[in-house]
Scaffold this active site. Structure first.
Site, short mmCIF file in Angstrom:
data_model
loop_
_atom_site.label_atom_id
_atom_site.label_comp_id
_atom_site.label_asym_id
_atom_site.label_seq_id
_atom_site.Cartn_x
_atom_site.Cartn_y
_atom_site.Cartn_z
N LYS A 1 -3.26 -14.14 -15.11
CA LYS A 1 -2.17 -13.54 -14.34
C LYS A 1 -1.57 -14.30 -13.48
CE LYS A 1 -0.94 -9.61 -15.23
NZ LYS A 1 -0.03 -9.32 -16.17
N TYR B 1 -9.08 -13.57 -16.53
CA TYR B 1 -8.12 -12.60 -16.50
C TYR B 1 -7.16 -13.00 -15.15
CZ TYR B 1 -5.49 -8.34 -15.37
OH TYR B 1 -4.62 -7.29 -14.87
N THR C 1 -0.91 -8.22 -10.96
CA THR C 1 -2.22 -7.38 -10.40
C THR C 1 -2.42 -8.16 -9.11
OG1 THR C 1 -4.62 -7.22 -10.93
CG2 THR C 1 -3.58 -9.06 -11.77
N ASP C 2 -3.36 -7.24 -8.27
CA ASP C 2 -3.95 -7.51 -7.16
C ASP C 2 -5.22 -8.53 -7.24
OD1 ASP C 2 -5.93 -5.85 -7.87
OD2 ASP C 2 -5.73 -4.47 -6.23
N GLU C 3 -5.66 -8.73 -8.64
CA GLU C 3 -6.66 -9.52 -8.69
C GLU C 3 -6.44 -10.92 -8.26
OE1 GLU C 3 -9.25 -8.71 -12.00
OE2 GLU C 3 -9.00 -6.48 -11.75
P1 NAD Z 1 -3.22 -2.24 -21.53
O1 NAD Z 1 -4.13 -3.31 -22.07
O2 NAD Z 1 -3.70 -0.93 -21.64
O3 NAD Z 1 -1.98 -2.64 -22.42
C1 NAD Z 1 -1.41 -3.97 -22.83
C2 NAD Z 1 -0.33 -3.51 -23.88
O4 NAD Z 1 0.11 -5.04 -24.22
C3 NAD Z 1 -0.94 -3.19 -25.31
O5 NAD Z 1 0.02 -2.13 -25.81
C4 NAD Z 1 -0.83 -4.51 -26.20
O6 NAD Z 1 -0.74 -4.13 -27.53
C5 NAD Z 1 0.07 -5.12 -25.60
N1 NAD Z 1 0.04 -6.57 -25.88
C6 NAD Z 1 -1.13 -7.29 -25.71
N2 NAD Z 1 -0.82 -8.48 -26.09
C7 NAD Z 1 0.44 -8.78 -26.70
C8 NAD Z 1 1.22 -9.61 -27.13
N3 NAD Z 1 0.53 -10.87 -27.42
N4 NAD Z 1 2.44 -9.37 -27.62
C9 NAD Z 1 3.04 -8.12 -27.26
N5 NAD Z 1 1.99 -7.13 -26.71
C10 NAD Z 1 0.93 -7.33 -26.49
O7 NAD Z 1 -2.78 -2.93 -19.94
P2 NAD Z 1 -2.39 -1.98 -18.78
O8 NAD Z 1 -3.53 -1.48 -18.00
O9 NAD Z 1 -1.41 -0.81 -19.15
O10 NAD Z 1 -1.64 -3.18 -18.10
C11 NAD Z 1 -0.28 -3.47 -18.32
C12 NAD Z 1 0.03 -4.50 -17.35
O11 NAD Z 1 -0.18 -4.19 -16.16
C13 NAD Z 1 -0.74 -5.70 -17.36
O12 NAD Z 1 0.08 -6.96 -17.25
C14 NAD Z 1 -1.85 -5.88 -16.40
O13 NAD Z 1 -2.17 -7.11 -15.96
C15 NAD Z 1 -1.13 -5.08 -15.28
N6 NAD Z 1 -1.85 -4.41 -14.27
C16 NAD Z 1 -2.67 -3.33 -14.70
C17 NAD Z 1 -3.47 -2.59 -13.94
C18 NAD Z 1 -4.48 -1.60 -14.29
O14 NAD Z 1 -5.18 -1.19 -13.25
N7 NAD Z 1 -4.60 -1.52 -15.42
C19 NAD Z 1 -3.32 -2.87 -12.61
C20 NAD Z 1 -2.19 -3.83 -12.18
C21 NAD Z 1 -1.55 -4.32 -12.82
O1 DAU Z 2 -6.98 -4.47 -9.86
C1 DAU Z 2 -6.13 -4.34 -10.80
C2 DAU Z 2 -6.90 -4.44 -12.17
O2 DAU Z 2 -7.90 -3.51 -12.27
C3 DAU Z 2 -6.20 -4.76 -13.30
O3 DAU Z 2 -5.54 -5.87 -13.29
C4 DAU Z 2 -6.75 -4.74 -14.69
O4 DAU Z 2 -6.10 -4.84 -15.68
C5 DAU Z 2 -7.71 -3.56 -14.78
O5 DAU Z 2 -8.63 -3.51 -15.83
C6 DAU Z 2 -8.65 -3.33 -13.38
O6 DAU Z 2 -9.66 -4.37 -13.23
P1 DAU Z 2 -11.54 -3.91 -12.79
O7 DAU Z 2 -12.09 -5.05 -13.40
O8 DAU Z 2 -11.13 -3.82 -11.56
O9 DAU Z 2 -11.35 -2.51 -13.76
P2 DAU Z 2 -12.59 -2.03 -14.67
O10 DAU Z 2 -12.29 -0.57 -15.01
O11 DAU Z 2 -12.97 -2.88 -15.78
O12 DAU Z 2 -13.51 -1.87 -13.50
C7 DAU Z 2 -13.70 -1.11 -12.33
C8 DAU Z 2 -14.95 -1.44 -11.49
O13 DAU Z 2 -15.95 -0.85 -12.09
C9 DAU Z 2 -15.27 -2.91 -11.30
O14 DAU Z 2 -16.23 -3.28 -10.27
C10 DAU Z 2 -16.34 -3.04 -12.43
C11 DAU Z 2 -17.06 -1.57 -12.54
N1 DAU Z 2 -17.64 -1.24 -13.75
C12 DAU Z 2 -16.63 -1.34 -14.89
C13 DAU Z 2 -17.00 -0.89 -16.16
C14 DAU Z 2 -16.12 -0.87 -17.38
C15 DAU Z 2 -18.70 -0.65 -14.09
O15 DAU Z 2 -19.56 -0.56 -13.07
N2 DAU Z 2 -19.24 -0.25 -15.14
C16 DAU Z 2 -18.57 -0.34 -16.25
O16 DAU Z 2 -18.55 0.10 -17.58
#
Ligand code: NAD
Ligand code: DAU
Length: 356
Positions: free
Chosen positions: A164, A160, A134-136
């Site tokens: 990562k 988190y 992730t970019d975080e």
């Molecule tokens: P998500 O939470 O939707 O899915 C995570 C999946 O991993 C689920 O299916 C869960 O059951 C499985 N999982 C969790 N713990 C596990 C374990 N111990 N063993 C096996 N499986 C397990 O997550 P996502 O949003 O699809 O993110 C997927 C990946 O991409 C993550 O590594 C996250 O850090 C990365 N990522 C997410 C975003 C985003 O915006 N969502 C952006 C950049 C990177």
């Molecule tokens: O940048 C990549 C990341 O983006 C991934 O690595 C993470 O897995 C993914 O969850 C996401 O993280 P964020 O914290 O940016 O996403 P989230 O959807 O939780 O929140 C987006 C923005 O909105 C953040 O600034 C917090 C704000 N927010 C979020 C929720 C859930 C609100 O204002 N209200 C809310 O209820």
């Protein structure tokens, strides 16, 4: 049937993982794709019901934290490649339960690295361990002219992002120390179908539809860079096949939005699609206590991926958001099964052990 390669995708029942699994299973019938997922609260096999009968797809229910299980899985399938997405992914949950993030994101990743190292020892040619990050990990930006590049120093600020970042370091350490053929990508915020409704965009869609308050953290001034999930999956495919061994690629949409502006846009889109007077849903916006340690701005510079591997987003934000809202409105059962908990009852009976 003899396959050309056997690839392990972890976390394939989650949001991004399910799009990656679908892309690989349909685009590469010559690969056997094994989806390993623990089916935590975020894992949902319904995300894959359109492809789960295809002959090159196999599901394995298991936990990456279980070292012996992971070893036995590598022995069973003799994987040629790993695309590792399984993770605890929600920042707010990491604030209330950081140890769950240490276990899955750090220890789970190390278990996969160890098993791959042991299986591929002395024969790393043609193998690949792809770590999806992730970019975080880069921390937050303040200066509007600044962007995260691949060489930006790590500065994770939530449990988190710290978990990562730690896993990213382990992946690179296994490359440097043992020669493990790795590649890492760091992506910005994804949006699209099958996004779990605890995250900003699906949460807002769900609350607008159910006429519930829309919780905006702080003043809604934080900025995120949004990318359509299918474009992330396309980037993963490209990097998996063409990325340079040991290298890192940033992935992003060059599409920054202040949270409040994005919530306004979603309100207006939902009003339009549901036939309500435009502006009505904005009445639901409620400012709530800010997230602890809330990162101000993320913004990715994806020019390396674009110039070296020729990737670019295929979907504009306008189109992607409209498709996303349509998907939720046309698949309302999906979200209702989640909010009622029904999807977990179903999988618990299918796969014995309960999700956490
Ligand atoms: P998500 O939470 O939707 O899915 C995570 C999946 O991993 C689920 O299916 C869960 O059951 C499985 N999982 C969790 N713990 C596990 C374990 N111990 N063993 C096996 N499986 C397990 O997550 P996502 O949003 O699809 O993110 C997927 C990946 O991409 C993550 O590594 C996250 O850090 C990365 N990522 C997410 C975003 C985003 O915006 N969502 C952006 C950049 C990177
Ligand atoms: O940048 C990549 C990341 O983006 C991934 O690595 C993470 O897995 C993914 O969850 C996401 O993280 P964020 O914290 O940016 O996403 P989230 O959807 O939780 O929140 C987006 C923005 O909105 C953040 O600034 C917090 C704000 N927010 C979020 C929720 C859930 C609100 O204002 N209200 C809310 O209820």
């Amino acid at each position: 049937m003899k396959f050309e390669k056997c690839i392990l995708i972890t976390g394939g029942a989650g949001f991004i993982g399910s799009h990656v699994v679908r892309l690989f299973v349909t685009k590469y019938p010559q690969y056997q794709i094994v989806n390993l997922d623990k089916l935590t609260y975020a894992g949902n096999l319904e995300n894959l019901k359109d492809i789960d009968k295809l002959p090159n797809y196999t599901f394995e229910h298991g936990d990456i934290v279980d070292e012996n299980y992971i070893d036995s899985l590598f022995a069973k399938y003799q994987f040629d490649g790993v695309i590792h997405l399984a993770a605890e992914s929600h920042v707010d949950r990491s604030i209330t339960d950081p140890m769950a993030f240490v276990k899955t994101n750090v220890i789970g990743t190390c278990n996969l690295l160890n098993s791959a190292k042991n299986l591929w020892k002395g024969q790393m040619e043609g193998k690949r361990f792809y770590h999806v990050s992730t970019d975080e990990v880069y921390g937050e930006l303040h200066d509007p002219s600044e962007f995260f590049v691949e060489t930006t120093s790590y500065d994770p600020r939530s449990p988190y992002s710290a978990s990562k970042a730690s896993s990213d370091h382990f992946v690179r350490a296994y490359h440097n120390t043992y020669g493990l053929p790795i590649v890492v990508s760091n992506c910005s915020n994804n949006y699209g179908p099958n996004h779990f409704p605890e995250k900003l965009i699906p949460l807002m869609i769900n609350n607008i539809k159910n006429w519930k308050p829309l919780p905006v953290y702080g003043k809604g001034e934080n900025v995120r860079d949004w990318l359509f999930v299918i474009d992330h999956a396309r980037a993963i495919d490209n990097i998996f096949h063409n990325g340079k061994n040991g290298d890192t690629y940033n992935i992003g949409g060059n599409n920054e939005w202040k949270n409040l502006d994005l919530v306004h846009l979603l309100c207006d889109l939902m009003d339009e699609k549901q036939g309500n007077p435009v502006g009505k849903s904005r009445e639901l916006i409620t400012y709530v206590t800010d997230r602890a340690g809330h990162d101000l701005r993320y913004a990715i510079d994806a020019s390396k991926l674009m110039s070296e591997l020729g990737w670019e987003p295929s979907v504009t934000f306008e189109e992607g958001l409209s498709r996303t809202v349509d998907w939720y409105l046309n698949n309302w059962d999906w979200i209702e099964n989640i909010t009622s908990g029904d999807y977990q009852k179903y999988y618990t009976s299918m796969y014995e052990t309960s999700a956490n």
